[in-house]
Write an enzyme that holds these catalytic residues in place. Structure first.
Site, PDB file in Angstrom:
ATOM      1  N   GLU A  38       0.809  -1.227   0.000  1.00  0.00           N
ATOM      2  CA  GLU A  38       0.000   0.000   0.000  1.00  0.00           C
ATOM      3  C   GLU A  38       0.842   1.277   0.000  1.00  0.00           C
ATOM      4  O   GLU A  38       0.333   2.350   0.311  1.00  0.00           O
ATOM      5  CB  GLU A  38      -0.971   0.033   1.191  1.00  0.00           C
ATOM      6  CG  GLU A  38      -1.854  -1.197   1.317  1.00  0.00           C
ATOM      7  CD  GLU A  38      -2.703  -1.433   0.074  1.00  0.00           C
ATOM      8  OE1 GLU A  38      -3.190  -0.450  -0.502  1.00  0.00           O
ATOM      9  OE2 GLU A  38      -2.860  -2.610  -0.313  1.00  0.00           O
ATOM     10  N   THR A  64       1.290   2.178  -8.535  1.00  0.00           N
ATOM     11  CA  THR A  64       0.759   3.405  -9.134  1.00  0.00           C
ATOM     12  C   THR A  64       1.864   4.168  -9.847  1.00  0.00           C
ATOM     13  O   THR A  64       1.660   4.720 -10.934  1.00  0.00           O
ATOM     14  CB  THR A  64       0.110   4.291  -8.055  1.00  0.00           C
ATOM     15  OG1 THR A  64      -0.864   3.530  -7.349  1.00  0.00           O
ATOM     16  CG2 THR A  64      -0.560   5.504  -8.681  1.00  0.00           C
ATOM     17  N   ARG A  76      -6.713  -1.035  -7.234  1.00  0.00           N
ATOM     18  CA  ARG A  76      -5.779  -1.838  -6.447  1.00  0.00           C
ATOM     19  C   ARG A  76      -5.742  -3.262  -6.985  1.00  0.00           C
ATOM     20  O   ARG A  76      -6.742  -3.967  -6.980  1.00  0.00           O
ATOM     21  CB  ARG A  76      -6.199  -1.848  -4.974  1.00  0.00           C
ATOM     22  CG  ARG A  76      -6.292  -0.476  -4.356  1.00  0.00           C
ATOM     23  CD  ARG A  76      -6.919  -0.539  -2.980  1.00  0.00           C
ATOM     24  NE  ARG A  76      -6.042  -1.145  -1.988  1.00  0.00           N
ATOM     25  CZ  ARG A  76      -6.460  -1.791  -0.910  1.00  0.00           C
ATOM     26  NH1 ARG A  76      -7.756  -1.951  -0.698  1.00  0.00           N
ATOM     27  NH2 ARG A  76      -5.614  -2.282  -0.040  1.00  0.00           N
ATOM     28  N   ASP A 115       9.239  -3.694 -10.337  1.00  0.00           N
ATOM     29  CA  ASP A 115       8.355  -3.597  -9.171  1.00  0.00           C
ATOM     30  C   ASP A 115       8.187  -5.007  -8.623  1.00  0.00           C
ATOM     31  O   ASP A 115       7.731  -5.906  -9.334  1.00  0.00           O
ATOM     32  CB  ASP A 115       7.004  -3.006  -9.587  1.00  0.00           C
ATOM     33  CG  ASP A 115       6.016  -2.947  -8.432  1.00  0.00           C
ATOM     34  OD1 ASP A 115       6.453  -3.028  -7.277  1.00  0.00           O
ATOM     35  OD2 ASP A 115       4.798  -2.823  -8.695  1.00  0.00           O
ATOM     36  N   GLN A 161       4.783  -8.249  -0.163  1.00  0.00           N
ATOM     37  CA  GLN A 161       4.460  -9.087   0.983  1.00  0.00           C
ATOM     38  C   GLN A 161       5.730  -9.583   1.667  1.00  0.00           C
ATOM     39  O   GLN A 161       6.748  -9.819   1.041  1.00  0.00           O
ATOM     40  CB  GLN A 161       3.602 -10.278   0.532  1.00  0.00           C
ATOM     41  CG  GLN A 161       2.347  -9.887  -0.232  1.00  0.00           C
ATOM     42  CD  GLN A 161       1.469  -8.931   0.539  1.00  0.00           C
ATOM     43  OE1 GLN A 161       1.210  -9.147   1.712  1.00  0.00           O
ATOM     44  NE2 GLN A 161       1.002  -7.877  -0.111  1.00  0.00           N
TER      45      GLN A 161
END
Length: 383
Positions: free
Chosen positions: A69, A74, A205, A227, A231
């Protein structure tokens, strides 16, 4: 000259020997031709590999890191918009089901949040709509269009003052950042034959699994950005594969200062980011890479500091600045990261940004790329 009976045998032998020589010459010629073709093919492959190697050496590799997050994905989408002519209609359409699912999931989250906040629905008729949303597993049909009963329920619920009150207090139960955007654009999103816009795509998302690679050009240089999954279980895979990157861009969600990890409710999101950043700073795989800190989600951070009452000092007691002072709060967070990096003896270049704002991202990345180029030139001059 005619052969007599006495020299018939010698004539035959001579003829056979002549044929043998001709055959050997013919075979030698064919072998030489095959060898030549093989050599030519090998040389061509060597030239192609050499050219690919030279091109690869000129590619500026950038590794994008951060906790879940933080806004990494993005930023990757922004690279496509800014440097690669944006998304095609087909590519935009491919995000449709994800946008609709985000809208459904966000409404479910608000309905659960109403229980946490003890807020009731303003209209009794919306109880049936709330039940249909909470029990809905998939919101699209075989034609990938939003199911009519879902569209009706979403519209009715968003018109309910209880739902709106709970959505406005989403920071109290960690409502996702894009929920209000999708709610406010609901009329357009649930319309027939809806096609997502670039703004929709930037906010949708979709969890990153594995490694996503994007390549673009800027000022006659080729950049390749990686990217990787955020996690915890995926982080050990990061480092050893990227020891040749020119820069590490570490993305931090400023607005996460008051949030906790979903999988670890007692772990503050900002603290988790600080610990990961310290690991990156001290990792030997990145000794030669420029380290750039992107302090993201400045818009949400500003909104919280000014209007939510969730002051930074309540979650990070070492902050001694005044409440409602966005600049002081942002500088404090930046200093926490710089201190972690200084301990390892590595320089860090901090930048503030808002990943959903294309203009801001363009300006920030222009500065980032200048930093990377300057660091590369300095490294070359030392060789």
């Amino acid at each position: 000259m005619m052969c007599t009976k006495q020299n018939d045998r010698s004539c035959v032998v001579s003829s056979v020997e002549g044929c043998g020589r001709s055959l050997r010459l013919c075979l030698r010629s064919r072998v030489s031709e095959k060898q030549k073709k093989a050599c030519d093919r090998s040389a061509r492959i060597d030239r192609e590999l050499g050219e690919q190697g030279r091109q690869e050496m000129n590619v500026v590799k950038i590794l994008l890191l951060g906790t879940p997050e933080s806004g990494k994905s993005t930023l990757v989408k922004q690279m496509k918009i800014i440097y690669s002519r944006g998304f095609t209609k087909e590519e935009l359409t491919s995000f449709k089901s994800a946008v609709l699912d985000n809208l459904l999931t966000s409404m479910k989250f608000v309905l659960h949040g109403m229980g946490v906040l003890r807020i009731n629905l303003a209209s009794r008729k919306n109880k049936a709509h709330a039940h249909s949303i909470l029990s809905c597993v998939c919101c699209v049909g075989e034609d990938q269009e939003l199911l009519p009963f879902v569209a009706c329920a979403l519209c009715s619920l968003w018109g309910d003052q209880g739902v709106r009150a709970a959505a406005a207090r989403g920071h109290e139960y960690q409502l996702n950042d894009s929920a209000l955007y999708f709610f406010e654009n609901m009329g357009r999103i649930i319309s027939p034959n809806y096609i997502p816009t670039e703004a929709d795509v930037l906010r949708v998302r979709v969890r990153t699994n594995g490694i996503i690679q994007t390549q673009f050009s800027h000022n006659n240089s080729i950049y390749r950005m990686y990217d990787v999954g955020s996690q915890r279980s995926e982080r050990k895979k990061w480092f050893s594969y990227f020891d040749d990157v020119r820069a590490v861009l570490f993305v931090v969600a400023l607005s996460g200062y008051d949030l906790t990890l979903p999988e670890h409710p007692f772990m503050n999101c900002l603290q988790e980011s600080l610990e990961l950043f310290a690991t990156v700073c001290s990792n030997t795989h990145f000794l030669k890479a420029s380290l750039i800190l992107l302090l993201n989600k400045t818009d949400l951070f500003c909104e919280k500091i000014l209007h939510s009452g969730r002051h930074l000092r309540l979650y990070h007691s070492n902050f001694k600045g005044p409440d409602f002072d966005v600049n002081a709060a942002a500088r404090h967070v930046a200093a926490l990261f710089v201190a972690r990096c200084t301990t390892s003896g590595k320089l860090v270049y901090p930048h503030y940004t808002n990943a959903t704002d294309t203009v801001t991202v363009r300006d920030v990345f222009s500065a980032v790329m200048n930093t990377i180029s300057r660091q590369n030139l300095e490294a070359v001059s030392l060789l």
